[in-house]
Design a protein around this motif. Structure first.
Motif, PDB file in Angstrom:
ATOM      1  N   ASN A 156       0.826  -1.201   0.000  1.00 22.16           N
ATOM      2  CA  ASN A 156       0.000   0.000   0.000  1.00 22.16           C
ATOM      3  C   ASN A 156       0.868   1.262   0.000  1.00 22.16           C
ATOM      4  O   ASN A 156       0.914   2.013   0.972  1.00 22.16           O
ATOM      5  N   ARG A 159       2.635   4.467  -2.875  1.00 17.29           N
ATOM      6  CA  ARG A 159       2.453   5.072  -4.198  1.00 17.29           C
ATOM      7  C   ARG A 159       3.110   4.231  -5.291  1.00 17.29           C
ATOM      8  O   ARG A 159       2.644   4.209  -6.429  1.00 17.29           O
ATOM      9  N   GLU A 215       3.016   1.233  -5.758  1.00 19.57           N
ATOM     10  CA  GLU A 215       2.172   0.145  -6.266  1.00 19.57           C
ATOM     11  C   GLU A 215       1.844   0.380  -7.732  1.00 19.57           C
ATOM     12  O   GLU A 215       1.698  -0.562  -8.506  1.00 19.57           O
ATOM     13  N   GLY A 216       1.785   1.655  -8.117  1.00 13.04           N
ATOM     14  CA  GLY A 216       1.496   1.990  -9.509  1.00 13.04           C
ATOM     15  C   GLY A 216       2.617   1.656 -10.467  1.00 13.04           C
ATOM     16  O   GLY A 216       2.447   1.756 -11.692  1.00 13.04           O
ATOM     17  N   TRP A 243      -9.349  -4.247  -6.764  1.00 15.02           N
ATOM     18  CA  TRP A 243      -9.356  -2.791  -6.545  1.00 15.02           C
ATOM     19  C   TRP A 243     -10.784  -2.281  -6.447  1.00 15.02           C
ATOM     20  O   TRP A 243     -11.123  -1.491  -5.551  1.00 15.02           O
ATOM     21  N   SER A 249     -11.858   8.832  -5.962  1.00 14.98           N
ATOM     22  CA  SER A 249     -11.021   8.048  -6.871  1.00 14.98           C
ATOM     23  C   SER A 249     -11.863   7.038  -7.632  1.00 14.98           C
ATOM     24  O   SER A 249     -11.686   6.840  -8.842  1.00 14.98           O
ATOM     25  N   GLN A 292      -6.040   3.128 -12.648  1.00 12.00           N
ATOM     26  CA  GLN A 292      -5.639   2.722 -11.297  1.00 12.00           C
ATOM     27  C   GLN A 292      -4.178   3.056 -11.032  1.00 12.00           C
ATOM     28  O   GLN A 292      -3.809   3.497  -9.935  1.00 12.00           O
ATOM     29  N   LYS A 293      -3.325   2.857 -12.022  1.00 20.01           N
ATOM     30  CA  LYS A 293      -1.908   3.202 -11.865  1.00 20.01           C
ATOM     31  C   LYS A 293      -1.755   4.699 -11.586  1.00 20.01           C
ATOM     32  O   LYS A 293      -0.971   5.116 -10.718  1.00 20.01           O
ATOM     33  N   GLU A 338      -3.951   6.667 -10.252  1.00 22.70           N
ATOM     34  CA  GLU A 338      -4.499   6.950  -8.915  1.00 22.70           C
ATOM     35  C   GLU A 338      -3.497   6.577  -7.828  1.00 22.70           C
ATOM     36  O   GLU A 338      -3.327   7.301  -6.847  1.00 22.70           O
ATOM     37  N   TRP A 339      -2.795   5.445  -8.003  1.00 26.48           N
ATOM     38  CA  TRP A 339      -1.783   5.034  -7.037  1.00 26.48           C
ATOM     39  C   TRP A 339      -0.618   6.018  -7.018  1.00 26.48           C
ATOM     40  O   TRP A 339      -0.142   6.412  -5.950  1.00 26.48           O
TER      41      TRP A 339
END
Length: 464
Positions: free
Chosen positions: A199, A201, A203-204, A221, A238, A296-297, A299-300
């Protein structure tokens, strides 16, 4: 971040090639075997250099076994690539006599010039491999790696730095689940929806240069977002942004949500009942997964951008076979959908579709087997198929062309007939029958040929 120029040496099918890219949308076209997937691999290796500056263990694409270019070594020790033998600066045709072997060519080198947000000057970096036993080196990449290290350090201090998005999607992107991601994303209960050991950033950036999409991670997700919506009694911003991005790129999509009872991502399509993601067509699933994964990437990586994380996130996205499984109606809009949804992303995509070529505007068309750069956004599909893709007479079917060619040969031989008792004339008549046999299932065409023959015979009898 964007790629401006790429130089490739001794990589797969390229001995030496250079490419220039548009900062917006780039479409790569060419016949099978011209090197579209090779260019895709070279770009993914180049982009993986960025991850060398981060402390986390990220996916750093290397030059792998089987990727150095192969050349043929003749028995006399000379090299050939295309059936020619090079000696003393001259080229002559050569016979192999079966005494040949293949050998990898070194050094393999992929050099990139790119523009990085935050740096005033363009950056040059190189990945190379000097020998079969050598590792992939990153010479001349110190400036790029140093800047990535600075951003990594600032991010760990809680600074609001913007990280460029990097993503690569291959032609098998939806059918080969990365095993590690599949295991991590398995939903086992409510706790698995809110606990994520990765968890952060970054992660993207995990598996960014892996050409596969983890559908299970994607669904997990949405499941976490649904759980947070339940906990907070309202949807996260998000979730709203990602959902709208997906709905805006799916033909006829009206609603998207996670059903906790079914454990499925559900999609409502205009004129159809709401159905699970798994029941959608291949084209719908590919498009939904692609857009959702990019969103999603983003957003991460850049939560500090708030509701604008899709509009403001820069980066580079590679898509091999963008038209995969898409109906022509969808092919005509997909480029504009992606540009509108991710305006600061540089896209480099390969395709065989004339519809995508026709829809490309304010971008660059890269032809691997011809000239590059000309726009065809106002051209007809026939012009594109003929001038770009090398399809002769695209407005007519291949069978129609074969029929016309047979008819021309038929007429030519028909008019060569002289004395019917002559053996050559009999042979020509047999040839006429052979020409018409492949199209005997077309009564009109067969009748037309028979009419021509009867007309000529009647004319010759009258004149005789």
């Amino acid at each position: 971040m964007r790629i401006d120029r790429l130089s490739i040496t001794n990589f797969c099918c390229f001995e030496q090639r250079e490419f220039e890219f548009h900062p917006g949308f780039n479409l790569v076209v060419g016949v099978n075997g011209s090197g579209k997937s090779t260019l895709f691999k070279a770009l993914s290796i180049s982009l993986g250099t960025w991850f060398l500056g981060f402390k986390n263990k990220l996916d750093k694409r290397s030059i792998e076994a089987g990727e150095p270019r192969l050349a043929i070594l003749l028995a006399d020790g000379s090299w050939t690539l295309d059936g020619t033998q090079r000696m003393d600066g001259r080229v002559r045709k050569s016979g192999y006599d079966g005494k040949i072997r293949l050998a990898e060519q070194y050094p393999v080198e992929i050099s990139t010039t790119g523009t990085i947000i935050g740096l005033a000057e363009p950056v040059l970096w190189t990945r190379s491999k000097e020998s079969e036993d050598g590792n992939t080196r990153y010479g001349k990449a110190s400036n790029l790696i140093k800047y990535a290290q600075e951003l990594d350090s600032l991010m760990r201090k809680g600074e609001a730095v913007t990280l460029p998005l990097i993503a690569c999607y291959g032609p098998m992107r939806l059918w080969q689940e990365p095993r590690k991601l599949m295991e991590e994303s398995r939903i086992t209960g409510p706790e698995s929806l809110i606990i994520n050991k990765h968890n952060t950033r970054l992660e993207g950036y995990r598996f960014s240069v892996d050409p596969r999409i983890s559908v299970q991670k994607l669904i997990a997700w949405f499941a976490r977002q649904a759980w947070m919506t339940f906990e907070r009694a309202e949807e996260t911003q998000s979730f709203k942004v990602v959902r709208e991005a997906v709905l805006g790129c799916i033909e006829g999509a009206e609603h998207l949500f996670f059903d906790p009872q079914l454990g499925e991502l559900m999609v409502s399509l205009k004129g159809h009942e709401t159905q699970p993601f798994a029941y959608l067509s291949d084209g719908q699933r590919c498009m939904l997964a692609l857009v959702a994964d990019i969103a999603q990437k983003a957003e991460w990586l850049n939560p500090h951008l708030g509701d604008n994380f899709l509009k403001e996130t820069p980066g580079v996205v590679l898509i091999d076979e963008l038209d995969l499984h898409l109906h022509p109606k969808w092919q005509r809009r997909i480029i504009e959908d992606l540009r509108r949804t991710f305006p600061k992303i540089q896209f480099i995509a390969t395709t065989h579709s004339p519809f995508l070529i026709q829809s490309l505007r304010d971008g660059k068309l890269i032809q691997l087997d011809g000239d590059t750069g000309e726009e065809y956004s106002d051209a007809s599909l026939e012009d594109i198929a003929e001038n770009i893709q090398g399809v002769e007479m695209p407005q007519k079917s291949l069978r129609f062309r074969q029929m016309m060619e047979a008819a021309e040969a038929y007429y030519k031989q028909l008019h060569e007939c002289a004395d019917e008792s002559d053996p050559q004339t009999q042979s020509l008549k047999q040839r006429l029958d052979e020409l018409s046999i492949p199209f005997s299932d077309d009564p009109a065409f067969a009748a037309f040929l028979k009419f021509e023959r009867d007309t000529l015979v009647a004319k010759e009898e009258k004149e005789g």
